[in-house]
Each structure stands twice: as structure tokens, then as C-alpha cells.
Design a protein around this motif. Structure first.
Motif, mmCIF file in Angstrom:
data_model
loop_
_atom_site.group_PDB
_atom_site.id
_atom_site.type_symbol
_atom_site.label_atom_id
_atom_site.label_comp_id
_atom_site.label_asym_id
_atom_site.label_seq_id
_atom_site.Cartn_x
_atom_site.Cartn_y
_atom_site.Cartn_z
ATOM 1 N N SER A 1 -8.606 4.177 -1.103
ATOM 2 C CA SER A 1 -9.379 3.291 -0.236
ATOM 3 C C SER A 1 -9.633 1.939 -0.891
ATOM 4 O O SER A 1 -9.865 0.942 -0.206
ATOM 5 C CB SER A 1 -10.716 3.942 0.131
ATOM 6 N N GLN A 2 -9.570 1.896 -2.236
ATOM 7 C CA GLN A 2 -9.753 0.636 -2.964
ATOM 8 C C GLN A 2 -8.422 -0.029 -3.293
ATOM 9 O O GLN A 2 -8.388 -1.035 -3.996
ATOM 10 C CB GLN A 2 -10.493 0.900 -4.281
ATOM 11 N N ARG A 3 -7.328 0.564 -2.841
ATOM 12 C CA ARG A 3 -5.974 0.061 -3.078
ATOM 13 C C ARG A 3 -5.571 0.137 -4.544
ATOM 14 O O ARG A 3 -4.732 -0.636 -4.995
ATOM 15 C CB ARG A 3 -5.845 -1.376 -2.554
ATOM 16 N N LYS A 4 -6.136 1.073 -5.266
ATOM 17 C CA LYS A 4 -5.771 1.274 -6.669
ATOM 18 C C LYS A 4 -4.670 2.326 -6.743
ATOM 19 O O LYS A 4 -4.820 3.392 -7.371
ATOM 20 C CB LYS A 4 -7.006 1.683 -7.474
ATOM 21 N N LEU A 5 -3.570 2.009 -6.109
ATOM 22 C CA LEU A 5 -2.495 2.978 -5.953
ATOM 23 C C LEU A 5 -1.524 2.983 -7.125
ATOM 24 O O LEU A 5 -0.884 3.995 -7.409
ATOM 25 C CB LEU A 5 -1.737 2.695 -4.657
ATOM 26 N N MET A 6 -1.388 1.851 -7.821
ATOM 27 C CA MET A 6 -0.449 1.795 -8.936
ATOM 28 C C MET A 6 -0.893 2.699 -10.081
ATOM 29 O O MET A 6 -0.058 3.312 -10.763
ATOM 30 C CB MET A 6 -0.301 0.355 -9.428
ATOM 31 N N ALA A 7 -2.210 2.792 -10.311
ATOM 32 C CA ALA A 7 -2.702 3.684 -11.365
ATOM 33 C C ALA A 7 -2.310 5.127 -11.064
ATOM 34 O O ALA A 7 -1.830 5.869 -11.945
ATOM 35 C CB ALA A 7 -4.220 3.562 -11.479
ATOM 36 N N MET A 8 -2.469 5.547 -9.800
ATOM 37 C CA MET A 8 -2.071 6.893 -9.399
ATOM 38 C C MET A 8 -0.579 7.099 -9.572
ATOM 39 O O MET A 8 -0.130 8.167 -10.004
ATOM 40 C CB MET A 8 -2.471 7.135 -7.939
ATOM 41 N N LEU B 1 0.818 -1.209 0.000
ATOM 42 C CA LEU B 1 0.000 0.000 0.000
ATOM 43 C C LEU B 1 0.854 1.262 0.000
ATOM 44 O O LEU B 1 0.611 2.195 -0.772
ATOM 45 C CB LEU B 1 -0.920 0.015 1.219
ATOM 46 N N SER B 2 1.863 1.291 0.866
ATOM 47 C CA SER B 2 2.637 2.518 1.054
ATOM 48 C C SER B 2 3.622 2.773 -0.080
ATOM 49 O O SER B 2 3.891 3.935 -0.407
ATOM 50 C CB SER B 2 3.389 2.466 2.386
ATOM 51 N N GLY B 3 4.166 1.714 -0.687
ATOM 52 C CA GLY B 3 5.151 1.892 -1.755
ATOM 53 C C GLY B 3 4.620 2.748 -2.893
ATOM 54 O O GLY B 3 5.187 3.816 -3.200
ATOM 55 N N PRO B 4 3.525 2.337 -3.545
ATOM 56 C CA PRO B 4 2.957 3.180 -4.598
ATOM 57 C C PRO B 4 2.483 4.542 -4.084
ATOM 58 O O PRO B 4 2.578 5.542 -4.799
ATOM 59 C CB PRO B 4 1.768 2.354 -5.119
ATOM 60 N N ALA B 5 1.963 4.585 -2.837
ATOM 61 C CA ALA B 5 1.505 5.857 -2.276
ATOM 62 C C ALA B 5 2.673 6.817 -2.084
ATOM 63 O O ALA B 5 2.582 8.004 -2.424
ATOM 64 C CB ALA B 5 0.789 5.622 -0.947
ATOM 65 N N ILE B 6 3.783 6.325 -1.551
ATOM 66 C CA ILE B 6 4.982 7.154 -1.374
ATOM 67 C C ILE B 6 5.456 7.689 -2.720
ATOM 68 O O ILE B 6 5.751 8.877 -2.872
ATOM 69 C CB ILE B 6 6.103 6.354 -0.686
ATOM 70 N N ALA C 1 -1.122 7.178 4.465
ATOM 71 C CA ALA C 1 -2.203 6.673 3.620
ATOM 72 C C ALA C 1 -2.410 5.181 3.829
ATOM 73 O O ALA C 1 -3.542 4.691 3.925
ATOM 74 C CB ALA C 1 -1.892 6.964 2.150
ATOM 75 N N ALA C 2 -1.293 4.438 3.910
ATOM 76 C CA ALA C 2 -1.376 2.979 4.059
ATOM 77 C C ALA C 2 -2.029 2.592 5.387
ATOM 78 O O ALA C 2 -2.918 1.723 5.424
ATOM 79 C CB ALA C 2 0.016 2.365 3.956
#
Length: 481
Positions: free
Chosen positions: A177-184, A38-43, A312-313
Motif C-alpha cells: 500500500s506504500q509502494r515499497k515493492l522493490m524491497a519485497m 507498481l505491478s512490475g515488482p509485484a509480479i 495488487a497494482a
């Protein structure tokens, strides 16, 4: 429960009766793996997006000292104030979307996002005077006339960015919230690459200066918004997006109340260190200390993106687990993320101290500014160490819905203790910029200690029960449609 909705992946944390260190290590590893996913793509996403403004500031610093001060003050104070308000109000979605997702009520997420758009776009109109009257506002808080005029002119050009914030932050919380972090993450990377090229082209090659900086920065933020919207509209976000709905205008009062609590909580944190730049404008020869502190805040901002990624994570983990009724799993996740981020904070502190004579020259060609920045590096090192834990604890608060409690804590620690202490050390005892910043670090330390006590003393089973009630209160009518 929405039986047709995709159920979130929740880590099972088993109680082994207190025995077996091996079992703890295994659980720690499993939870750590989930948090890093979760945090990797968010960071990465937050670093890319923060870098848009930070790199614009870097390019401007190569144009001249006044240009650096103008962009720094607008970016840190004017846009920073609005950024904090928008991010804070949008963070209400972290609580609501995360807990609804954990409870399996996927269809509620799209309506929540639209409600947040309505609230944030209206808020933008009320915040517009901050941009329009930036020079007198900055002068009122003690900024020099020269810096205020330059920053105010740049602020007018940056008005489109404010409306991009209003649309972007609800989108981020919706996808997060849906864990669609890679798209972001991919969208942010693509925009950052374009931003670097066009900043160089417009600022240096075409000689547009600050006008080029404003055009590029505004365009980059709106490009992020447009690409994210295309992704949501095309994929339907696995059922979370079902089109625009008049339900977005229902039950706005309760939503606004939580949004305002989130905004107050985050704004009090976000604006706290920005105040240093404004106060530094009261010092003798303010351009040099303002530039030096701005450079340090720039570095601190990049480092803070790591913690905000974990923020975020852990917000997703806590809200998902509480929404699903898994109190112990939520509590264990807090323990894992706290240990992880403190370790990262120590590494970042060492890195700042090791490069204190080098990194100032990435932002300025002024020897005086670089020397002052190096002198302040010890305080920057302490701040990045605190970044390891403090933002993460705030993420726990958002995930659990404790925004109102933390807002009161922030008022007391930051503005009743830290800020007066900084003024006392900076001006009465004549420690200058170091005294201002040092006193305010004291406020951060106190706030972090109180948040630790709050997290350790909460009844997590009760928090899970309250999360279930919150989902039913704001989602029952929607889920039935």
C-alpha cells in the motif's frame, strides 16, 4: 488529513471534454507507466514466492509419481486452502491501508498490520486441524488412499508454513500500500536462489526426499518473513511503523468483518480450480490425471502471478485514488489495466499452445503423465487467457471495498454453475479431466462477465465518498494519537 505524512503520488487525469485522441493516448501512457511501476515488482515478488512451492513440486516430480502427487495435493489442496484463507483475510489491508495512505493517514498503517496479525494468527490455530487430519479429509473428498496418506504425511511437515503465511500476508499488504515493492522483490529473489540450491542439496544430494522438500520450503517462507520484518523495523517505513501498540486490539469486530468478507471472496476464487485436483481423484487410475492436472495448475499458477501482480497494482491505484477523492482517476486506471492484462493473456495463451509438447517434461519423466498433460493444454490455454482479466477485476473490488458483493457472485458462478457443470461433463458425459475442467471454465467466464458489468455500472463519485467515510470510521481515533 495528517499534514506531516508523505502524500502518495497520484496521476492526474484531466477531462478534455471528450475531444482529442492524443490526450487519451498521453493519459493512457502516464497511467500505464504508473501501473507498471507498481505491478512490475509485484509480479516479480509473487512469481518468486509462488516458485518456492512450484519448484519444490518440480523437484519432487523427479523423485517419483507418488511423490509428485503427494506434494501436488498438499501444495494445491491443503496448503492452497490455507493460503487462500490467509491471503483473503490479509487482503482487507489492501482496502484499509490503501485508502488510508491515499488520505494521508500514514500512521494508521502499522496499527492495521498488527490487527491483521492478531486475526490471522488466531485463524491459523483454528485451521491447524486441516493439516493434522489431512488424510481423512482428502479421502472424504474422494482422493485415493495412497495419495491421501502420502499427502497427509507431507502436510504434517508443512505446518510451520501456515504460520509464516499468517505473518507474511499482512506485511505484504502493508508494504504494498506504500509502494515499497522493490524491497519485497529483492528479498523474494534472494530467498528463491537459496531455495533452489538447498532443495537440490537436501532432496537429491543428501537423499532426504520429501523431508528435505518440507525443511527447505518451511525455511524459505520464514526467511522471507524475517527479512521483511527487519526491513520494516530498521526503516520505520517512513513513519508507517511506530512500534507495537495496544491499539491493535481495538475495533477488532469491524476489522474481522471486512477480513472475513475478503477471505470468502478470495477463497472462493482460489479454491475453485484446486477442486479440479480433488475431483480428479474419483477418476479411474487417478494418479495420472491428478499429476497431469497438477502440472497444468502449476503452469497456471505461474501465469496467474502476472495477473495477481496487476491485481495488487490496481488495488493500490483504486484504493489510493478513492481515498484521495479522485473518482475519475480510479475509473481510468481500471480501463488501462484491463486493456493491458487482456493483451498479456493472449500472449500467454499462444505460448502455452506453442510449448504443449515440451513443458510437461519439465515436471515429470512419465510418458503417460506427459501425454495427458499435453491433451489438457487447450484448457490450460483458455484458463491463462481468462487470467488476463478476471483477477484484475477482483483487485478493483478489493481496492474499492466490494468484497461482500463479489463473494455472492463467486458463489453463484463458481459453485452453483461451474462446479456442477464440470461434474456433469466429467462423469455423466464421461469427458474425464477435460470435462471437469471445461465445465469449471464456464463458471469463470460467467463470473468475469458479471464483474465487468459491476465495474461499468458503479457510481465512482459515490465510491470515493464511501472511502472517505471508511478512513474516518476506523482511523479517526488512531490518527489523533
Amino acid at each position: 488529513m495528517d499534514g506531516g505524512a508523505e502524500q502518495p503520488l497520484l496521476v492526474k487525469v484531466h477531462d478534455d471534454g471528450g475531444g482529442g485522441g492524443g490526450s487519451f493516448v498521453k493519459e493512457f501512457g502516464a497511467e500505464s507507466k504508473t501501473l507498471w511501476k507498481l505491478s512490475g515488482p509485484a509480479i516479480f515478488t509473487y512469481i518468486c514466492q509462488y516458485s518456492l512451492g512450484a519448484l519444490t513440486q518440480t523437484f519432487s516430480g523427479q523423485v517419483g509419481e507418488l511423490e509428485l502427487a503427494a506434494v501436488s495435493v498438499e501444495n494445491s489442496v491443503i496448503a492452497g486452502l490455507v493460503f487462500g484463507a490467509m491471503l483473503g483475510m490479509g487482503s482487507a489491508l489492501e482496502t484499509l491501508c490503501g485508502q488510508a495512505y491515499g488520505a494521508g493517514q500514514i500512521r494508521m498503517l502499522g496499527v492495521y498490520m498488527q490487527r491483521s496479525w492478531v486475526i490471522l494468527l488466531v485463524t491459523s490455530i483454528f485451521l491447524l486441524p486441516i493439516y493434522l487430519f489431512a488424510p481423512p479429509i482428502l479421502k472424504f473428498f474422494g482422493e485415493s488412499d495412497e495419495i491421501s496418506r502420502a499427502a497427509g504425511k507431507f502436510a504434517i511437515w508443512m505446518i510451520p508454513q501456515m504460520f509464516a503465511y499468517a505473518v507474511n500476508f499482512p506485511i505484504q499488504k502493508f508494504l504494498q500500500s506504500q509502494r515499497k515493492l522493490m524491497a519485497m522483490a529483492w528479498i523474494s529473489l534472494a530467498v528463491l536462489v537459496l531455495h533452489i540450491f538447498f532443495s537440490w542439496l537436501l532432496i537429491f544430494e543428501l537423499g532426504w526426499g520429501l523431508v528435505g522438500a518440507a525443511v527447505t520450503l518451511n525455511t524459505s517462507w520464514w526467511l522471507i518473513v524475517i527479512l521483511q520484518l527487519i526491513y520494516i523495523f530498521v526503516t520505520k517505513s517512513d513513519g508507517a511503523w511506530s512500534g507495537f501498540s495496544w491499539l491493535a486490539f481495538h475495533d477488532l469486530f469491524g476489522f474481522i468483518k471486512l477480513s472475513l468478507a475478503s477471505a470468502v471472496m478470495l477463497c472462493l476464487e482460489f479454491w475453485y480450480l484446486m477442486v479440479i485436483i480433488v475431483i480428479a481423484g474419483h477418476l479411474d487410475n487417478p494418479v495420472i490425471p491428478v499429476d497431469a492436472i497438477s502440472i497444468c495448475m502449476n503452469i497456471n499458477g505461474w501465469d496467474a502471478m502476472i495477473s495477481i501482480g496487476f491485481n495488487a497494482a490496481i488495488s493500490v491505484r483504486v484504493s489510493n485514488e478513492l481515498g484521495a477523492g479522485n473518482a475519475r482517476a480510479a475509473k481510468f486506471s481500471v480501463l488501462v489495466v484491463s486493456i493491458t492484462t487482456v493483451a498479456i493473456g493472449v500472449v500467454c495463451m499462444v505460448l502455452v499452445l506453442a510449448t504443449k509438447d515440451i513443458f510437461p517434461y519439465l515436471f515429470t519423466n512419465s510418458e503417460a503423465v506427459a501425454k495427458e498433460t499435453t491433451r489438457l493444454s487447450i484448457l490450460l490455454a483458455l484458463t491463462v487467457l481468462l487470467n488476463g482479466l478476471q483477477p484484475v477485476l477482483s483487485g478493483v473490488a478489493v481496492g474499492a471495498g466490494w468484497q461482500s458483493i463479489v463473494a455472492y457472485v463467486n458463489i453463484g458462478c463458481y459453485y452453483i454453475v461451474g462446479l456442477p457443470l464440470g461434474l456433469l461433463l466429467g462423469f455423466v458425459f464421461d469427458f474425464g479431466a477435460m470435462g471437469i475442467w471445461g465445465g469449471m471454465i464456464g463458471g469463470i467466464c460467467l463470473q468475469t462477465l458479471i464483474l465487468i458489468i459491476i465495474v461499468m455500472s458503479r457510481n465512482w463519485d459515490k465510491e470515493a465518498s464511501e472511502a472517505e467515510s471508511r478512513v474516518k470510521k476506523w482511523g479517526g481515533a488512531i490518527a489523533s494519537h
